[in-house]
Design a protein around this motif. Structure first.
Motif, short mmCIF file in Angstrom:
data_model
loop_
_atom_site.label_atom_id
_atom_site.label_comp_id
_atom_site.label_asym_id
_atom_site.label_seq_id
_atom_site.Cartn_x
_atom_site.Cartn_y
_atom_site.Cartn_z
N SER A 255 57.17 22.94 -49.88
CA SER A 255 57.65 24.26 -49.44
C SER A 255 57.67 25.27 -50.57
O SER A 255 57.78 26.48 -50.32
CB SER A 255 59.05 24.12 -48.83
OG SER A 255 60.00 23.80 -49.82
N ARG B 50 54.61 28.32 -50.82
CA ARG B 50 54.68 29.45 -49.89
C ARG B 50 55.93 30.28 -50.12
O ARG B 50 55.90 31.52 -49.99
CB ARG B 50 54.62 28.98 -48.44
CG ARG B 50 54.41 30.17 -47.50
CD ARG B 50 54.60 29.84 -46.04
NE ARG B 50 53.60 28.92 -45.54
CZ ARG B 50 53.52 28.55 -44.27
NH1 ARG B 50 54.40 29.02 -43.40
NH2 ARG B 50 52.59 27.70 -43.87
N THR C 28 55.29 34.10 -51.02
CA THR C 28 55.83 35.10 -50.08
C THR C 28 56.71 36.11 -50.82
O THR C 28 56.64 37.32 -50.58
CB THR C 28 56.61 34.42 -48.96
OG1 THR C 28 55.75 33.54 -48.24
CG2 THR C 28 57.18 35.45 -47.99
N ASN D 161 54.51 35.43 -42.79
CA ASN D 161 54.56 35.11 -44.21
C ASN D 161 53.41 34.21 -44.65
O ASN D 161 53.00 34.26 -45.81
CB ASN D 161 55.90 34.44 -44.55
CG ASN D 161 57.04 35.44 -44.61
OD1 ASN D 161 56.83 36.63 -44.84
ND2 ASN D 161 58.25 34.95 -44.39
N ARG D 162 52.92 33.41 -43.73
CA ARG D 162 51.81 32.52 -44.09
C ARG D 162 50.60 33.33 -44.53
O ARG D 162 49.95 33.01 -45.54
CB ARG D 162 51.46 31.66 -42.87
CG ARG D 162 50.42 30.59 -43.13
CD ARG D 162 50.21 29.81 -41.86
NE ARG D 162 49.24 28.75 -41.98
CZ ARG D 162 48.83 27.99 -40.97
NH1 ARG D 162 49.36 28.17 -39.76
NH2 ARG D 162 47.92 27.05 -41.15
N GLU D 163 50.30 34.41 -43.82
CA GLU D 163 49.17 35.26 -44.19
C GLU D 163 49.46 36.03 -45.49
O GLU D 163 48.57 36.20 -46.32
CB GLU D 163 48.85 36.24 -43.06
CG GLU D 163 48.13 35.62 -41.88
CD GLU D 163 49.02 34.72 -41.04
OE1 GLU D 163 50.24 34.99 -40.99
OE2 GLU D 163 48.50 33.74 -40.47
N ARG E 76 48.93 33.70 -48.35
CA ARG E 76 47.52 33.41 -48.57
C ARG E 76 46.83 34.56 -49.32
O ARG E 76 46.00 34.33 -50.21
CB ARG E 76 46.82 33.15 -47.24
CG ARG E 76 45.45 32.46 -47.40
CD ARG E 76 44.76 32.28 -46.06
NE ARG E 76 45.60 31.63 -45.09
CZ ARG E 76 45.81 30.32 -45.03
NH1 ARG E 76 45.24 29.53 -45.92
NH2 ARG E 76 46.58 29.78 -44.09
N VAL F 123 49.20 26.92 -49.20
CA VAL F 123 50.10 27.62 -48.29
C VAL F 123 50.25 26.90 -46.96
O VAL F 123 51.02 27.34 -46.10
CB VAL F 123 49.64 29.08 -48.05
CG1 VAL F 123 49.57 29.84 -49.35
CG2 VAL F 123 48.32 29.12 -47.32
N ASP F 124 49.53 25.80 -46.77
CA ASP F 124 49.54 25.09 -45.48
C ASP F 124 50.07 23.67 -45.60
O ASP F 124 49.84 22.84 -44.71
CB ASP F 124 48.13 25.04 -44.90
CG ASP F 124 47.58 26.42 -44.59
OD1 ASP F 124 48.38 27.28 -44.17
OD2 ASP F 124 46.37 26.63 -44.77
N GLU G 241 52.14 22.53 -42.71
CA GLU G 241 51.62 22.89 -41.38
C GLU G 241 50.97 21.68 -40.72
O GLU G 241 50.44 20.80 -41.41
CB GLU G 241 50.61 24.02 -41.51
CG GLU G 241 51.19 25.33 -42.01
CD GLU G 241 52.20 25.92 -41.05
OE1 GLU G 241 52.01 25.78 -39.81
OE2 GLU G 241 53.19 26.51 -41.52
#
Length: 540
Positions: free
Chosen positions: A375, A378, A382, A406-408, A411, A533-534, A537
């Motif tokens: 975690s 990200r 962010t 926030n994910r975008e 990235r 960042v994933d 996910e």
């Protein structure tokens, strides 16, 4: 692009990290101090021998702790170049049971190590920048050692701010820190005033008791306004501390002990009621009795709309109730509740048994560490996305503003750092060190994540050991009790936050999330194309 009164880039980085470490409850967890200092860690190893002899800690637990510390200390310039380092390395190479000649030698070595520890660092840092340790390591070393000595975070925050405005070099920082380390504790008079005083006759028999008239006189004598002030009396304690806020913190612990005892009264349980402030002679303002929270923040309860949904009784709900004690209040219940939350979510009957280093409940610490490590990217990326604020909007800031998640945003920042390094972002002085860490991460994700995961494992396992000392050893005064919470509490909040998020959005079991994190740490930036960042996910 940054501005600062400190011109030396190395010193600027160190002071930026100091501003992260010496914070109150508002400090974001990715920028907090995750480790303790070397001297305290050696004291912790020495103490562990006692608890191993009493079957509170297992031999495997103590061996893991000792071996991990031996590896970490290899880079510590505070150990010197020859005699001390050789002795410490030799002692940490073998078990240290109680009693044993090796454990007795370790106690003596610690006594020689503590004085001059930061002086040796001052000598080591006074070289060309290319020969120094990385500023991240130096800043963590200085901050951890000063906090371990007993300085309050707010006192050290003001100290670091003073260095920032003085255009100091890194040698100046080291010398100033060494001077703090040489300081001796002072005696502070601290007033704790009570609103309600059951069994007043017992209070009045104490030599440090002041009736309400004398409490008012004490406050006026020390420059405090007593207009509208009402009290039933109070106690003045003489406490040894390195700064006034440290003395106030000791007084808080005395109040916790006093109010805990009042719970055993018949008829007036919990009848001791203190006023909401503590007063320290020579300190200009009252200090809140309620300390800052320890940083166990579970923001997903708000973002997922579950803050007031308290009618369910799932495992996660029970874990949150247990972990709530970690944010405030007495140290022992805070440690016990925090670890109980971890264990309730991340232990399973098919876990390793026997005497291995991952046997028993230690595996839960490792699972939580993996979740936190995944975690971290990200969360930090962010934050940098929100803090990239050029004087005139650029392509990156406009792209960030157009994002809906926030994910975008994370990235976009990761891509910018990969292409242009930290200079790709326009940041304040206090954000530059974070940009440098993230730039290193996107260039070598697997190595950087392995390093932070290692730090998180150590912090979470320390929490587990401390819990065992409290619950199985019946001790509430361990050498690393306060430091264990200081380092682990924000990490606990970060891990619980991701567990809560995964449960609410995917219905994912905490053990499954831990498995996802452990796999992600092995696959990141590899043939599967898994991005930093994933990491938490679901796979596509």
């Amino acid at each position: 692009m940054v501005s600062s009164t400190v011109q030396d880039p190395y010193a600027r980085h160190v002071l930026a990290r100091m501003s992260d470490f010496f914070v109150d409850e508002r400090g974001p967890w990715p920028r907090r101090l995750w480790d303790i200092g070397s001297v305290l860690a050696l004291e912790e190893v020495w103490e562990a021998g006692h608890w191993q002899a009493h079957n509170v800690l297992t031999p495997a637990t103590c061996d893991w702790q000792r071996n991990e510390l031996k590896a970490i200390l290899g880079k510590d310039a505070g150990l010197g170049d020859r005699d001390l380092r050789r002795e410490i390395t030799t002692l940490l190479s073998k078990p240290l049971p109680d009693p044993s000649p090796e454990r007795r030698r370790l106690k003596e070595i610690i006594g020689h190590l503590r004085p001059g520890y930061l002086d040796r660092w001052t000598t080591a840092i006074a070289v060309e920048e290319a020969e120094r340790v990385k500023p991240e390591r130096f800043s963590r070393t200085i901050a951890a050692h000063l906090l371990d000595l007993g300085y309050s975070g707010l006192y050290l925050r003001d100290w670091a701010r003073g260095l920032k405005t003085a255009r100091v070099t890194v040698t100046d920082i080291a010398e100033s820190a060494a001077e703090l380390a040489r300081a001796r504790p002072q005696t502070f008079d601290v007033l704790v005033a009570l609103d309600k005083v059951p069994r007043r006759d017992l209070a009045e028999a104490m030599p440090n008791w002041l009736n309400k008239g004398k409490v008012g006189a004490w406050l006026r004598e020390h420059g405090h306004d007593t207009t509208g002030f009402r009290t039933g009396g109070g106690f003045v304690y003489q406490l040894q501390a390195l700064d006034a806020l440290g003395a106030a913190d000791q007084a808080r612990q005395l109040v916790d002990r006093m109010t805990a005892r009042s719970e055993f009264l018949r008829g007036r349980r919990g009848g001791v009621l203190p006023l909401p402030y503590i007063w320290v002679a020579g300190y200009g303002t009252p200090v809140p009795l309620e300390p800052p929270a320890r940083g166990v923040d579970v923001l997903s309860l708000v973002s997922e709309g579950h803050l007031y949904k308290a009618d369910s009784r799932e495992r996660i709900d029970d874990a949150l109730e247990l972990a709530a004690a970690s944010n405030r209040g007495a140290l022992a219940p805070a440690v016990a509740g925090g670890w109980a939350a971890v264990e309730s979510l991340l232990v399973h009957p098919d876990d390793p048994r026997g005497d291995g280093e991952r046997s028993g409940k230690a595996v839960a610490a490792d699972r939580m560490a993996a979740i936190i490590a995944c975690s971290w990217p990200r969360a930090e990326l962010t934050a940098l996305a929100h803090r990239h604020q050029p004087a005139q909007p650029d392509a990156l800031s406009e792209a960030i503003a157009a994002c809906t998640a926030n994910r975008e945003r994370a990235r976009l920042v990761a891509d910018a750092l990969r292409a242009g390094g930290p200079e790709a972002l326009t940041l304040r002085y206090t954000d530059t060190a974070a940009a440098q860490r993230m730039a290193a991460l996107v260039q070598n994700p697997r190595r950087q994540l392995a390093e932070v995961n290692h730090a998180f494992r150590i912090a979470m396992r320390r929490l587990y050991r401390t819990r065992n000392i409290i619950l199985h050893g019946g001790a509430t005064q361990g050498v690393a009790l306060d430091a264990s919470l200081r380092t682990a509490a924000p990490l606990l909040g970060a891990g619980l936050d991701r567990i809560v998020h995964a449960s609410y959005t995917e219905g994912l079991d905490p053990l499954d999330l831990a498995a996802r994190a452990e796999v992600a740490l092995q696959l990141v930036d590899g043939e599967t194309g898994l991005s930093t960042v994933d990491l938490l996910e679901p796979s596509r």
